[in-house]
Design an enzyme around this catalytic site. Structure first.
Site, PDB file in Angstrom:
ATOM      1  N   HIS A  55     -22.341 -53.479 -20.360  1.00  0.00           N
ATOM      2  CA  HIS A  55     -21.989 -54.868 -20.696  1.00  0.00           C
ATOM      3  C   HIS A  55     -21.977 -55.118 -22.213  1.00  0.00           C
ATOM      4  CE1 HIS A  55     -22.767 -55.452 -16.442  1.00  0.00           C
ATOM      5  NE2 HIS A  55     -23.990 -55.012 -16.595  1.00  0.00           N
ATOM      6  N   SER A  78     -17.113 -52.152 -21.766  1.00  0.00           N
ATOM      7  CA  SER A  78     -18.035 -52.879 -20.914  1.00  0.00           C
ATOM      8  C   SER A  78     -18.030 -52.244 -19.526  1.00  0.00           C
ATOM      9  CB  SER A  78     -17.601 -54.341 -20.830  1.00  0.00           C
ATOM     10  OG  SER A  78     -18.710 -55.140 -20.495  1.00  0.00           O
ATOM     11  N   SER A  83     -18.268 -59.354 -18.158  1.00  0.00           N
ATOM     12  CA  SER A  83     -19.566 -59.434 -18.849  1.00  0.00           C
ATOM     13  C   SER A  83     -19.489 -59.383 -20.365  1.00  0.00           C
ATOM     14  CB  SER A  83     -20.485 -58.321 -18.339  1.00  0.00           C
ATOM     15  OG  SER A  83     -19.953 -57.061 -18.672  1.00  0.00           O
ATOM     16  N   ASP A 141     -23.909 -47.512 -17.380  1.00  0.00           N
ATOM     17  CA  ASP A 141     -24.565 -48.590 -16.630  1.00  0.00           C
ATOM     18  C   ASP A 141     -23.772 -48.795 -15.348  1.00  0.00           C
ATOM     19  OD1 ASP A 141     -25.583 -50.910 -15.545  1.00  0.00           O
ATOM     20  OD2 ASP A 141     -25.581 -52.044 -17.415  1.00  0.00           O
ATOM     21  N   GLU A 203     -28.495 -46.618 -16.864  1.00  0.00           N
ATOM     22  CA  GLU A 203     -29.223 -47.872 -17.014  1.00  0.00           C
ATOM     23  C   GLU A 203     -29.724 -48.490 -15.701  1.00  0.00           C
ATOM     24  OE1 GLU A 203     -29.992 -49.524 -19.760  1.00  0.00           O
ATOM     25  OE2 GLU A 203     -30.212 -51.627 -19.201  1.00  0.00           O
ATOM     26  N   ASN A 228     -33.390 -46.411 -15.590  1.00  0.00           N
ATOM     27  CA  ASN A 228     -33.761 -47.551 -14.753  1.00  0.00           C
ATOM     28  C   ASN A 228     -35.207 -47.468 -14.294  1.00  0.00           C
ATOM     29  OD1 ASN A 228     -32.976 -49.969 -13.042  1.00  0.00           O
ATOM     30  ND2 ASN A 228     -33.738 -48.570 -11.474  1.00  0.00           N
ATOM     31  N   LYS A 233     -38.395 -50.568 -17.846  1.00  0.00           N
ATOM     32  CA  LYS A 233     -37.034 -51.036 -17.566  1.00  0.00           C
ATOM     33  C   LYS A 233     -37.044 -51.830 -16.266  1.00  0.00           C
ATOM     34  CE  LYS A 233     -32.609 -51.342 -16.564  1.00  0.00           C
ATOM     35  NZ  LYS A 233     -32.135 -51.958 -15.336  1.00  0.00           N
ATOM     36  N   ASP A 237     -36.713 -55.683 -16.964  1.00  0.00           N
ATOM     37  CA  ASP A 237     -35.320 -56.138 -17.030  1.00  0.00           C
ATOM     38  C   ASP A 237     -34.877 -56.645 -15.653  1.00  0.00           C
ATOM     39  OD1 ASP A 237     -32.541 -55.583 -16.331  1.00  0.00           O
ATOM     40  OD2 ASP A 237     -32.287 -54.430 -18.149  1.00  0.00           O
ATOM     41  N   ASN A 238     -35.008 -55.794 -14.634  1.00  0.00           N
ATOM     42  CA  ASN A 238     -34.515 -56.168 -13.316  1.00  0.00           C
ATOM     43  C   ASN A 238     -35.236 -57.429 -12.807  1.00  0.00           C
ATOM     44  OD1 ASN A 238     -33.826 -53.525 -13.934  1.00  0.00           O
ATOM     45  ND2 ASN A 238     -33.722 -52.871 -11.810  1.00  0.00           N
ATOM     46  N   CYS A 242     -33.738 -61.014 -14.609  1.00  0.00           N
ATOM     47  CA  CYS A 242     -33.020 -61.805 -13.594  1.00  0.00           C
ATOM     48  C   CYS A 242     -33.698 -63.149 -13.365  1.00  0.00           C
ATOM     49  CB  CYS A 242     -32.896 -61.018 -12.284  1.00  0.00           C
ATOM     50  SG  CYS A 242     -31.741 -59.624 -12.435  1.00  0.00           S
ATOM     51  N   HIS A 348     -25.175 -54.846  -8.755  1.00  0.00           N
ATOM     52  CA  HIS A 348     -24.233 -54.266  -9.725  1.00  0.00           C
ATOM     53  C   HIS A 348     -22.766 -54.375  -9.318  1.00  0.00           C
ATOM     54  CE1 HIS A 348     -23.323 -52.000 -13.313  1.00  0.00           C
ATOM     55  NE2 HIS A 348     -22.387 -51.401 -12.609  1.00  0.00           N
ATOM     56  N   HIS A 401     -29.179 -60.967 -19.514  1.00  0.00           N
ATOM     57  CA  HIS A 401     -30.599 -61.079 -19.861  1.00  0.00           C
ATOM     58  C   HIS A 401     -30.772 -61.375 -21.350  1.00  0.00           C
ATOM     59  CE1 HIS A 401     -31.009 -59.572 -15.963  1.00  0.00           C
ATOM     60  NE2 HIS A 401     -31.534 -58.381 -16.179  1.00  0.00           N
ATOM     61  N   SER A 409     -35.475 -52.289 -22.184  1.00  0.00           N
ATOM     62  CA  SER A 409     -34.534 -51.378 -21.510  1.00  0.00           C
ATOM     63  C   SER A 409     -33.865 -50.464 -22.523  1.00  0.00           C
ATOM     64  CB  SER A 409     -33.428 -52.176 -20.818  1.00  0.00           C
ATOM     65  OG  SER A 409     -33.995 -53.175 -20.032  1.00  0.00           O
ATOM     66  N   GLN A 413     -33.343 -46.430 -23.425  1.00  0.00           N
ATOM     67  CA  GLN A 413     -32.024 -45.788 -23.564  1.00  0.00           C
ATOM     68  C   GLN A 413     -31.968 -44.927 -24.821  1.00  0.00           C
ATOM     69  OE1 GLN A 413     -29.399 -45.195 -21.946  1.00  0.00           O
ATOM     70  NE2 GLN A 413     -29.085 -46.756 -20.384  1.00  0.00           N
TER      71      GLN A 413
HETATM   72  P1  NAI Z   1     -34.133 -52.303  -5.395  1.00  0.00           P
HETATM   73  O1  NAI Z   1     -33.793 -51.069  -4.684  1.00  0.00           O
HETATM   74  O2  NAI Z   1     -35.454 -52.471  -6.059  1.00  0.00           O
HETATM   75  O3  NAI Z   1     -33.951 -53.588  -4.429  1.00  0.00           O
HETATM   76  C1  NAI Z   1     -32.914 -53.762  -3.537  1.00  0.00           C
HETATM   77  C2  NAI Z   1     -33.530 -54.286  -2.241  1.00  0.00           C
HETATM   78  O4  NAI Z   1     -32.489 -54.654  -1.340  1.00  0.00           O
HETATM   79  C3  NAI Z   1     -34.394 -53.249  -1.527  1.00  0.00           C
HETATM   80  O5  NAI Z   1     -35.704 -53.732  -1.343  1.00  0.00           O
HETATM   81  C4  NAI Z   1     -33.672 -53.013  -0.208  1.00  0.00           C
HETATM   82  O6  NAI Z   1     -34.566 -52.775   0.861  1.00  0.00           O
HETATM   83  C5  NAI Z   1     -32.908 -54.311  -0.029  1.00  0.00           C
HETATM   84  N1  NAI Z   1     -31.741 -54.194   0.858  1.00  0.00           N
HETATM   85  C6  NAI Z   1     -30.879 -53.152   1.004  1.00  0.00           C
HETATM   86  N2  NAI Z   1     -29.959 -53.423   1.943  1.00  0.00           N
HETATM   87  C7  NAI Z   1     -30.232 -54.670   2.393  1.00  0.00           C
HETATM   88  C8  NAI Z   1     -29.641 -55.517   3.375  1.00  0.00           C
HETATM   89  N3  NAI Z   1     -28.586 -55.107   4.091  1.00  0.00           N
HETATM   90  N4  NAI Z   1     -30.174 -56.735   3.575  1.00  0.00           N
HETATM   91  C9  NAI Z   1     -31.260 -57.151   2.875  1.00  0.00           C
HETATM   92  N5  NAI Z   1     -31.876 -56.399   1.937  1.00  0.00           N
HETATM   93  C10 NAI Z   1     -31.367 -55.176   1.705  1.00  0.00           C
HETATM   94  O7  NAI Z   1     -32.960 -52.508  -6.467  1.00  0.00           O
HETATM   95  P2  NAI Z   1     -32.977 -53.497  -7.726  1.00  0.00           P
HETATM   96  O8  NAI Z   1     -33.482 -52.755  -8.908  1.00  0.00           O
HETATM   97  O9  NAI Z   1     -33.593 -54.766  -7.329  1.00  0.00           O
HETATM   98  O10 NAI Z   1     -31.402 -53.677  -7.966  1.00  0.00           O
HETATM   99  C11 NAI Z   1     -30.563 -54.354  -7.054  1.00  0.00           C
HETATM  100  C12 NAI Z   1     -29.146 -54.368  -7.611  1.00  0.00           C
HETATM  101  O11 NAI Z   1     -29.108 -55.129  -8.816  1.00  0.00           O
HETATM  102  C13 NAI Z   1     -28.595 -53.001  -8.000  1.00  0.00           C
HETATM  103  O12 NAI Z   1     -27.211 -52.967  -7.733  1.00  0.00           O
HETATM  104  C14 NAI Z   1     -28.836 -52.940  -9.496  1.00  0.00           C
HETATM  105  O13 NAI Z   1     -27.990 -52.009 -10.115  1.00  0.00           O
HETATM  106  C15 NAI Z   1     -28.534 -54.356  -9.875  1.00  0.00           C
HETATM  107  N6  NAI Z   1     -29.104 -54.862 -11.128  1.00  0.00           N
HETATM  108  C16 NAI Z   1     -28.483 -55.958 -11.668  1.00  0.00           C
HETATM  109  C17 NAI Z   1     -28.959 -56.530 -12.815  1.00  0.00           C
HETATM  110  C18 NAI Z   1     -28.247 -57.696 -13.399  1.00  0.00           C
HETATM  111  O14 NAI Z   1     -28.537 -58.070 -14.541  1.00  0.00           O
HETATM  112  N7  NAI Z   1     -27.340 -58.333 -12.713  1.00  0.00           N
HETATM  113  C19 NAI Z   1     -30.144 -56.007 -13.505  1.00  0.00           C
HETATM  114  C20 NAI Z   1     -30.754 -54.888 -12.836  1.00  0.00           C
HETATM  115  C21 NAI Z   1     -30.251 -54.352 -11.690  1.00  0.00           C
END
Ligand code: NAI
Length: 480
Positions: A55, A78, A83, A141, A203, A228, A233, A237-238, A242, A348, A401, A409, A413
C-alpha cells in the site's frame, strides 16, 4: 520518466503536501528512524535492488526512504487498487531532495483508483528494472509480486500459459493475460527474475499463507521471511492498527453513528479482535462469527455474542469481514440484510464478500454515492451500502493504519530485508521468522518512544525463571 526517474502516479504536484505529511510521520515512526541512525554509516542494503508491492501510503513512504537511506535501490507499486495516497506516491517520486521538475526519488507505479488491468501493469513495471537485470529482493504484502514471479517462471518452464476457465475470477484472467504477453516477448523473463532474487519478506497473513503453501509443494524459488508473525507485527498492526482504521474507514465512508447499532464481525483473529474492540468502543453491540472454537471462546470471554452469519445477518447494521477466507458473505446474505446496512471487508482480498454474485442478482442496481461507497438496491426497494467494492475498507475508505503502529511492522520489514539480503546463503528455500531478540528490540524502541520504562530483571530473578537478563524473555512457543 523525468530526470531519469520512471513513474506513474496521479499528480506529481501533490509532492509538497506528501512531503509535509512524511515529515510528521517520521516523528511517529521511531523504529524506522532508529534503524536509519543505527545503520547511518554501514549501508547494509548497498547493492540491494528491492521491488516493493505494498500500500503506497505516507507510512510506506517512510519505509521506502529508510530502505534508500540504508543503501538500497527501490521500485514500488501498491498492493491494492484503492490504497494509494496520491500525495505520498508523488513525494516518493520527487524524493526529499528533488523537485517536481527535477525528481530525484524512487520509481513508483501507483495511484488511488487503478483498474485491475492497471494494477497488474503497475506490478509488472515495479518488477521490471530498466537495465533488464531484475530485482534481487522482493518486499511483498499479500504475495502478488511473488505470485507473478512464480507463475511466470512456472509457465515459462511449461512453454505455455494456460487458458483461463470460464468461471475463473476476472483477476486471474488478467494475470494470465500479463503472463501470456510477457511469454511472447521474452520466454525466460520471470525465470531470470526468480533466479536473481535472494529473498522475499512478506507483510501479511494472507501472503504468508501463500508462501507456506508454495514451500510445502517444494515450489518456493527463494527464501522468505514471514514478517507478519513477528509478534510486534501481527499482535500490533493487525490488532491495534485495525482498531484504529476500521472505524476511521466506516466514518469517512458513511458518517453513520455506530453507537447503539448491531455490528457483526466475521473472524476473531488478530484483525477481528481489533475490529470488535473498536466497534464496541463506539457503543455498538458486537456479534462475532468464528469457525475456530478457541477464537470463538475468546470472543465469548471478551463479552461478545458468538453466532453464525446465517442466524444473525438480518439483525446487523454493520457487517465486517476479517477472516482472510473466501465466500464469507454471499449474495443471498446481502439480500437478507437490513435496509441501508453497511457491509465492508478488512481482510486482504475482496473474495470474502461475493461482489460478483451480488452484481449478478436479477434486478439489483448499483448507485455510486461517492468514490469507494456504493448503494446496492434490491428489487424490493431495500438497499445496502458496500464499502470499497469489498476490498479492504480501512485503506480504501480511509488512510490505513497510523504511523506509530506501522513503524513496528516496517521495522521488522527492514530488519528482514537486511537479514535476507546480507545472509541469503544461510537460508534454504523455506519460510522463516525473525528471531525473538529482534522482535523484542522493535518493541523496546517503541515502548521507550511512548515514555514506558521497563523493569530490569535481577541476575537471581533471571536465573530463577531461566532467561538471560537481556532477553529473549519468552520461549518460542509463548503466544502473547
Ligand atoms: P487470523 O488468521 O489471525 O484470523 C482470521 C480468523 O478468521 C481466524 O480466527 C479464523 O478461524 C477465522 N475464519 C476463517 N474462516 C472463517 C469463516 N468462514 N467464518 C468465520 N471466521 C472464519 O488472520 P488475521 O491476521 O486476523 O488476518 C485476517 C485478514 O486480514 C488476512 O487476510 C490479513 O492478510 C488481513 N489483514 C488486513 C489488514 C488491514 O489493514 N486491512 C492488516 C492485517 C491483516
Amino acid at each position: 520518466r523525468r530526470n531519469g526517474v520512471e513513474f506513474a502516479v496521479a499528480d506529481l504536484e501533490l509532492a509538497e503536501f506528501g512531503r509535509k505529511e512524511i515529515r510528521l510521520a517520521e516523528h511517529e515512526m521511531p523504529g524506522l528512524m532508529a534503524l536509519r541512525r543505527e545503520y547511518a554509516e554501514v549501508y547494509p542494503l548497498r547493492g540491494a535492488r528491492i521491488s516493493g508491492s505494498l500500500h503506497m501510503t505516507v507510512q510506506t513512504a517512510v519505509l521506502i526512504e529508510t530502505l534508500v537511506a540504508l543503501g538500497a535501490e527501490v521500485r514500488w507499486a501498491s498492493c491494492n487498487i484503492f490504497s494509494t495516497q496520491d500525495h505520498a506516491a508523488a513525494a516518493v517520486v520527487v524524493g526529499p531532495h528533488g523537485s517536481v521538475d527535477e525528481p530525484k526519488g524512487v520509481p513508483v507505479f501507483a495511484w488511488k483508483g487503478e483498474t485491475l488491468d492497471e494494477y497488474w501493469w503497475c506490478t509488472e513495471k515495479m518488477l521490471t528494472w530498466p537495465d533488464g537485470e531484475g530485482p534481487n529482493m522482493i518486499l511483498d504484502d499479500g504475495g502478488d509480486a511473488t505470485l507473478l514471479v512464480h507463475k511466470g517462471a512456472q509457465y515459462e518452464k511449461a512453454g505455455v500459459v494456460p487458458s483461463a476457465e470460464e468461471d475463473d475470477p476476472e483477476e486471474w484472467k488478467l494475470i494470465l493475460d500479463v503472463l501470456r504477453r510477457s511469454l511472447a516477448a521474452d520466454s525466460s523473463k520471470w525465470t531470470k527474475i526468480g533466479a536473481g532474487i535472494r529473498g522475499v519478506t512478506e507483510e501479511t497473513t494472507t501472503g504468508v499463507l501463500r508462501l507456506y503453501q508454495l514451500a510445502a509443494q517444494g515450489e518456493l524459488l527463494f527464501p522468505a521471511i514471514n514478517v507478519n508473525d513477528s509478534v510486534t507485527k501481527s499482535k500490533f498492526d493487525n490488532r491495534y492498527g485495525c482498531r484504529h482504521s476500521l472505524i476511521d474507514g466506516i466514518n469517512r465512508a458513511t458518517d453513520v453513528l455506530i453507537g447503539g447499532k448491531v455490528a457483526l464481525v466475521c473472524g476473531y483473529g488478530d484483525v477481528g479482535k481489533g475490529c470488535a474492540e473498536s466497534l464496541r468502543g463506539q457503543g455498538a453491540r458486537v456479534i462475532v462469527a468464528e469457525v475456530d472454537p478457541i477464537c470463538g471462546l475468546q470472543a465469548a470471554m471478551d463479552g461478545y455474542q458468538v453466532a453464525t452469519v446465517d442466524d444473525v445477518i438480518e439483525q446487523a447494521d454493520i457487517v465486517v469481514t476479517a477472516t482472510g477466507n473466501k465466500d464469507i458473505i454471499t449474495a443471498q446474505h446481502m439480500a437478507r440484510m437490513k435496509h441501508q446496512a453497511i457491509l465492508g471487508n478488512i481482510g486482504h482480498f475482496d473474495n470474502e464478500i461475493d461482489m460478483a454474485g451480488l452484481s449478478r442478482l436479477p434486478g439489483v442496481r448499483r448507485i455510486n454515492i461517492k468514490p469507494q461507497v456504493d448503494e446496492w438496491v434490491f428489487p424490493d426497494g431495500h438497499s445496502i451500502i458496500v464499502l470499497s467494492e469489498g476490498r479492504l475498507l480501512n485503506l480504501g475508505n480511509a488512510t490505513g493504519h497510523p504511523s506509530f503502529v506501522m513503524s513496528n511492522s516496517f521495522s521488522n520489514q527492514v530488519i528482514a530485508q537486511i537479514e535476507l539480503f546480507t545472509k541469503h546463503k544461510e537460508y534454504d528455500k523455506e519460510v522463516y521468522r525473525l528471531p525473538k531478540k529482534l522482535d523484542e528490540k522493535v518493541a523496546r524502541i517503541h515502548l521507550e518512544a511512548l515514555g514506558g520504562k521497563l523493569t530490569k530483571l535481577t541476575k537471581e530473578q533471571a536465573e530463577y525463571i531461566g532467561v538471560d537478563p537481556e532477553g529473549p524473555f519468552k520461549p518460542e512457543h509463548y503466544r502473547y
